[in-house]
Design a protein around this motif. Structure first.
Motif, short mmCIF file in Angstrom:
data_model
loop_
_atom_site.label_atom_id
_atom_site.label_comp_id
_atom_site.label_asym_id
_atom_site.label_seq_id
_atom_site.Cartn_x
_atom_site.Cartn_y
_atom_site.Cartn_z
N PHE A 64 0.85 -1.18 0.00
CA PHE A 64 0.00 0.00 0.00
C PHE A 64 0.89 1.24 0.00
O PHE A 64 1.88 1.29 0.74
CB PHE A 64 -0.89 0.02 1.25
N ILE A 65 0.55 2.22 -0.81
CA ILE A 65 1.22 3.51 -0.67
C ILE A 65 0.18 4.52 -0.21
O ILE A 65 -0.95 4.53 -0.67
CB ILE A 65 1.95 3.97 -1.95
N LEU A 66 0.57 5.35 0.75
CA LEU A 66 -0.37 6.31 1.32
C LEU A 66 -0.08 7.68 0.75
O LEU A 66 0.97 8.27 1.01
CB LEU A 66 -0.25 6.32 2.85
N ALA A 67 -1.01 8.17 -0.05
CA ALA A 67 -0.76 9.39 -0.81
C ALA A 67 -1.77 10.47 -0.44
O ALA A 67 -2.82 10.19 0.14
CB ALA A 67 -0.88 9.09 -2.30
N LYS A 68 -1.44 11.70 -0.79
CA LYS A 68 -2.42 12.77 -0.68
C LYS A 68 -3.53 12.45 -1.68
O LYS A 68 -3.24 12.05 -2.82
CB LYS A 68 -1.72 14.09 -1.04
N PRO A 69 -4.80 12.60 -1.28
CA PRO A 69 -5.90 12.17 -2.16
C PRO A 69 -5.79 12.68 -3.60
O PRO A 69 -5.99 11.91 -4.55
CB PRO A 69 -7.15 12.75 -1.47
N THR A 70 -5.42 13.95 -3.78
CA THR A 70 -5.36 14.49 -5.15
C THR A 70 -4.25 13.85 -5.97
O THR A 70 -4.25 13.95 -7.20
CB THR A 70 -5.14 16.02 -5.17
N ASP A 71 -3.29 13.22 -5.31
CA ASP A 71 -2.18 12.60 -6.05
C ASP A 71 -2.44 11.14 -6.43
O ASP A 71 -1.70 10.58 -7.23
CB ASP A 71 -0.89 12.68 -5.21
N VAL A 72 -3.47 10.53 -5.86
CA VAL A 72 -3.72 9.10 -6.13
C VAL A 72 -3.85 8.83 -7.65
O VAL A 72 -3.18 7.93 -8.17
CB VAL A 72 -4.95 8.58 -5.34
N PRO A 73 -4.65 9.61 -8.40
CA PRO A 73 -4.75 9.32 -9.84
C PRO A 73 -3.42 9.50 -10.58
O PRO A 73 -3.18 8.84 -11.59
CB PRO A 73 -5.78 10.33 -10.36
N THR A 74 -2.55 10.36 -10.07
CA THR A 74 -1.24 10.57 -10.70
C THR A 74 -0.39 9.31 -10.53
O THR A 74 0.20 8.82 -11.50
CB THR A 74 -0.51 11.77 -10.05
#
Ligand code: PRP
Length: 207
Positions: A49-59
């Motif tokens: 799992f990688i934990l990302a800022k929500p806006t970066d998930v699609p990137t």
């Protein structure tokens, strides 16, 4: 089965998404939520799992460093990334709305503050309304209160933030839920592993 990398959004969707994964029978360790680590391998289920800022998930998903990801439809609409939308997870229900002060009246120089400039511009353009869109990164409700903008486009969940700041919802743009997305190449190359996760999710999503 191939190993998968799954991008998860840190923040309000995170706990609901983890709960759904557990309900689906995936063995996620109890310390998962409390960790400060940004990459969490769960070897038992073959997922990193990688934990990302929500806006970066699609990137992360578009570039293929994550095979799949969980993200709000609001972010998908705004980011316009080249990813597959696999499943509506039907969690984190909210809506994207236009709001303004309770005594809002149309003005000659309308300005709209938002974290979603593309969505807001498209919405007003399609309505034939000319507005200036101002991008902010948070606390959007402040903008009408201090005179930066006469309206906002923002997420409304319980409505409490609007209410406590003297704002009212004027128009709903679209309902929002979280979605499961996939990288286009991963979806072909790791179809068995991705289908497995999709089926697990699908089995616990309310119809
Ligand atoms: C979101 C959104 C609203 C609030 C809505 O903000 O931007 O401010 O939640 O929720 P409610 O209707 O239940 O009150 P968030 O907490 O994500 O922080 P932000 O100010 O950084 O956008």
């Amino acid at each position: 089965m191939s190993k998968l990398t799954v991008a998860m959004p840190k923040g309000r969707i995170f706990e609901e998404a983890v709960e759904l994964l557990r309900k689906a029978g995936l063995d996620i360790p109890p310390e998962f939520e409390d960790s400060r680590r940004l990459i969490i391998p769960v070897d038992e289920i073959g997922i990193d799992f990688i934990l990302a800022k929500p806006t970066d998930v699609p990137t992360y998903v578009e570039y293929g460093v994550a095979d799949i990801g969980v993200v709000g439809k609001d972010v998908l609409l705004e980011e316009e990334r080249d990813v597959y939308e696999l499943l509506d997870l039907k969690i984190s229900y909210c809506r994207l709305s236009v709001a303004g002060l309770a005594n809002w009246q149309p003005t000659d120089s309308p300005r709209v503050a938002t974290k979603y400039p593309k969505v807001a511009s498209k919405y007003f353009r399609e309505k034939g309304a000319q507005v200036e869109v101002i991008k902010l990164n948070g606390s959007i409700e402040l903008a009408p209160m201090i005179g930066l903008a006469d309206r906002i486009v923002d997420i409304v969940s319980t409505g409490r933030t609007l209410k406590e700041n003297g704002l009212v919802e004027l128009e709903e743009i679209t309902p929002i839920t979280s979605r499961l997305i996939a990288n286009r190449v991963s979806y072909r190359m790791k179809s068995e592993a991705i289908d497995y996760v999709v089926e697990k999710f699908a089995s616990v999503i309310p119809s």
